[in-house]
Design an enzyme around this catalytic site. Structure first.
Site, PDB file in Angstrom:
ATOM      1  N   HIS A  26      -7.251   0.858  -6.443  1.00 32.88           N
ATOM      2  CA  HIS A  26      -7.565   0.005  -5.282  1.00 32.88           C
ATOM      3  C   HIS A  26      -8.237  -1.274  -5.815  1.00 32.88           C
ATOM      4  CE1 HIS A  26      -7.984  -1.131  -1.258  1.00 32.88           C
ATOM      5  NE2 HIS A  26      -8.865  -0.257  -0.812  1.00 32.88           N
TER       6      HIS A  26
ATOM      7  N   GLN B 224     -10.164  -3.909  -3.552  1.00 31.59           N
ATOM      8  CA  GLN B 224     -11.441  -3.350  -3.118  1.00 31.59           C
ATOM      9  C   GLN B 224     -12.503  -3.518  -4.213  1.00 31.59           C
ATOM     10  OE1 GLN B 224     -12.239  -1.715  -0.030  1.00 31.59           O
ATOM     11  NE2 GLN B 224     -14.245  -2.157  -0.865  1.00 31.59           N
TER      12      GLN B 224
ATOM     13  N   CYS C  40     -16.445   1.679   0.511  1.00 31.28           N
ATOM     14  CA  CYS C  40     -15.284   0.820   0.809  1.00 31.28           C
ATOM     15  C   CYS C  40     -14.867   0.907   2.268  1.00 31.28           C
ATOM     16  CB  CYS C  40     -14.128   1.185  -0.107  1.00 31.28           C
ATOM     17  SG  CYS C  40     -13.596   2.897   0.039  1.00 31.28           S
TER      18      CYS C  40
ATOM     19  N   ASP D  82     -17.279   7.084  -1.662  1.00 33.58           N
ATOM     20  CA  ASP D  82     -16.024   6.937  -0.917  1.00 33.58           C
ATOM     21  C   ASP D  82     -15.722   8.314  -0.303  1.00 33.58           C
ATOM     22  OD1 ASP D  82     -13.551   6.098   0.064  1.00 33.58           O
ATOM     23  OD2 ASP D  82     -12.567   6.040  -1.894  1.00 33.58           O
TER      24      ASP D  82
ATOM     25  N   ARG E 209       0.887  -1.175   0.000  1.00 33.34           N
ATOM     26  CA  ARG E 209       0.000   0.000   0.000  1.00 33.34           C
ATOM     27  C   ARG E 209       0.915   1.213   0.000  1.00 33.34           C
ATOM     28  NH1 ARG E 209      -5.292   1.368   3.585  1.00 33.34           N
ATOM     29  NH2 ARG E 209      -6.101  -0.026   1.997  1.00 33.34           N
TER      30      ARG E 209
ATOM     31  N   ARG F  79     -13.823  -8.770   1.661  1.00 36.04           N
ATOM     32  CA  ARG F  79     -12.393  -8.510   1.397  1.00 36.04           C
ATOM     33  C   ARG F  79     -11.581  -9.763   1.755  1.00 36.04           C
ATOM     34  NH1 ARG F  79     -10.424  -3.276   1.431  1.00 36.04           N
ATOM     35  NH2 ARG F  79      -8.502  -4.249   0.708  1.00 36.04           N
TER      36      ARG F  79
HETATM   37  N1   CP Z   1     -11.345  -0.220   2.348  1.00 38.86           N
HETATM   38  C1   CP Z   1     -10.069  -0.303   2.780  1.00 38.86           C
HETATM   39  O1   CP Z   1      -9.134  -0.573   2.010  1.00 38.86           O
HETATM   40  O2   CP Z   1      -9.917  -0.114   4.111  1.00 38.86           O
HETATM   41  P1   CP Z   1      -8.533   0.112   4.882  1.00 38.86           P
HETATM   42  O3   CP Z   1      -7.978   1.431   4.423  1.00 38.86           O
HETATM   43  O4   CP Z   1      -8.900   0.090   6.326  1.00 38.86           O
HETATM   44  O5   CP Z   1      -7.591  -1.011   4.522  1.00 38.86           O
HETATM   45  N1  NVA Z   2     -10.016   6.660  -1.360  1.00 38.49           N
HETATM   46  C1  NVA Z   2      -9.681   6.215  -0.033  1.00 38.49           C
HETATM   47  C2  NVA Z   2      -9.886   4.765   0.105  1.00 38.49           C
HETATM   48  C3  NVA Z   2      -9.573   4.187   1.469  1.00 38.49           C
HETATM   49  C4  NVA Z   2      -9.759   2.712   1.543  1.00 38.49           C
HETATM   50  C5  NVA Z   2      -8.244   6.605   0.286  1.00 38.49           C
HETATM   51  O1  NVA Z   2      -7.385   6.450  -0.592  1.00 38.49           O
HETATM   52  O2  NVA Z   2      -7.970   7.057   1.390  1.00 38.49           O
END
Ligand code: CP
Ligand code: NVA
Length: 321
Positions: free
Chosen positions: A145, A148, A280, A240, A118, A308
């Site tokens: 993502h 997701q 999400c 989101d 990530r 997930r």
């Molecule tokens: N939706 C999602 O990826 O959640 P986190 O940021 O908690 O991993």
């Molecule tokens: N768009 C959000 C998604 C989190 C899971 C972010 O990048 O923070």
């Protein structure tokens, strides 16, 4: 009907994805996506059958940003299949700062069997995948993502039994989650309507690539600025956060620009009867979604969160099993 039968997959035994990594939905074939869904359903229904599927394997988790769902589900997913994880906290030093991404990849491949990353830059995940001989999975970047979105489409399939005849509305920021939902819709032949404020539309390159696939799959992707038009007659309404991780300084400015894009009961009233609400997570009640929507029976956000686990177990199994 079981997903495996729905897609005419004769057997799941020995099946692999056509790609060595899961960095994006874009390089996946429709058959890859269908295989992930069928495998996820099989694992969800009989997790004990897969309890030793990744015995002795180790997954490295590299996280530059916070996480609840992604971190826990990859950890639990890996250990529930007999494997283990090693967590690399990169919240202080970004990947590539202490040593090159290439060297990180060339080291990790000697010790572990897969990497979830990530990162802020999508390029970091791409570079890891380029240089590591082991599978690399995108656990969210500023651009994408994919785990997701794959989970979200699995959740939609579970709920509606098919992707046909469904209007899918995404309201809010044209961000990483939105981009991967676009990639998925294009492959799956979905009708996806996206409403964002002006200037917050999804990335043009992602949209134009998706339009190429849409010609083959029959998908329809509409980008507009009117949330009511996007939601009218929709079976699924998705939103989101307005400020993603890394954009915290813009939170207040964005709250003003996005004010008319909150998914509240009034906006949901334009959707089809029986429509579901998706997010999400993490969610900010009173900003992108009203409590009356996310905490209502229409909301399937915790099903998404649960899935997930199953979908990512399927991805791990198909790449590392
Ligand atoms: N939706 C999602 O990826 O959640 P986190 O940021 O908690 O991993
Ligand atoms: N768009 C959000 C998604 C989190 C899971 C972010 O990048 O923070």
């Amino acid at each position: 009907m079981p997903i495996q039968m729905l897609f005419g997959i004769e057997s799941l035994a020995g099946k692999k994805l056509s790609v060595p990594d899961l960095v994006s939905i874009h390089p996946l074939t429709l058959q890859d996506i269908q295989l992930i869904f069928a495998m996820a359903e099989a694992i969800k229904e009989a997790p004990a059958d897969y309890a030793a599927a990744l015995k002795g394997k180790t997954l490295a988790l590299i996280f530059e940003k916070p996480s609840l769902r992604t971190r826990v589900t990859f950890d639990v997913g890996m250990t529930s299949m007999g494997g283990s994880v090693v967590f690399l906290d990169h919240s202080d030093a970004k990947l590539g700062e202490r040593e090159s991404v290439r060297d990180v990849a060339r080291n990790l491949e000697r010790w572990v069997d897969g990497i979830v990353a990530r990162t802020y830059k999508n390029k970091s995940v791409m570079e890891l995948a380029e240089h590591a001989s082991i599978p690399v999975i995108n656990g969210l970047t500023d651009l994408l993502h994919p785990c997701q979105a794959l989970t979200d489409y699995f959740t939609i399939l579970e709920r509606f039994g098919s992707f046909q005849g469904l209007k899918f509305a995404y309201v809010g920021d044209g961000n990483n989650t939105c981009h991967s939902l676009i990639d998925g819709a294009a492959k799956l032949g979905m009708e996806l309507w996206i409403a964002t404020p002006e200037g917050f539309e999804p990335n043009h390159r992602i949209v134009s690539e998706a339009e190429k696939f849409a010609k083959e799959s029959g998908a329809r992707i509409e980008i507009l600025n009117d949330p009511v038009e996007a939601v009218r007659g929709a079976s699924i309404v998705y939103t989101d956060v307005w400020a993603s991780m890394g954009q915290e300084a813009e939170t207040e400015d964005r709250a003003a620009v996005f004010a008319d894009y909150q998914v509240d009961s009034e906006l949901m009233s334009h959707a089809r009867k029986g429509a579901v609400f998706m997010h999400c997570l993490p969610a900010h009640r009173g900003y992108e979604v009203a409590p009356s929507v996310i905490d209502s029976p229409q909301s399937i956000v915790y099903d998404e969160a649960e899935n997930r686990l199953h979908v990512q177990k399927a991805i791990l199994y198909l790449l590392m099993g």
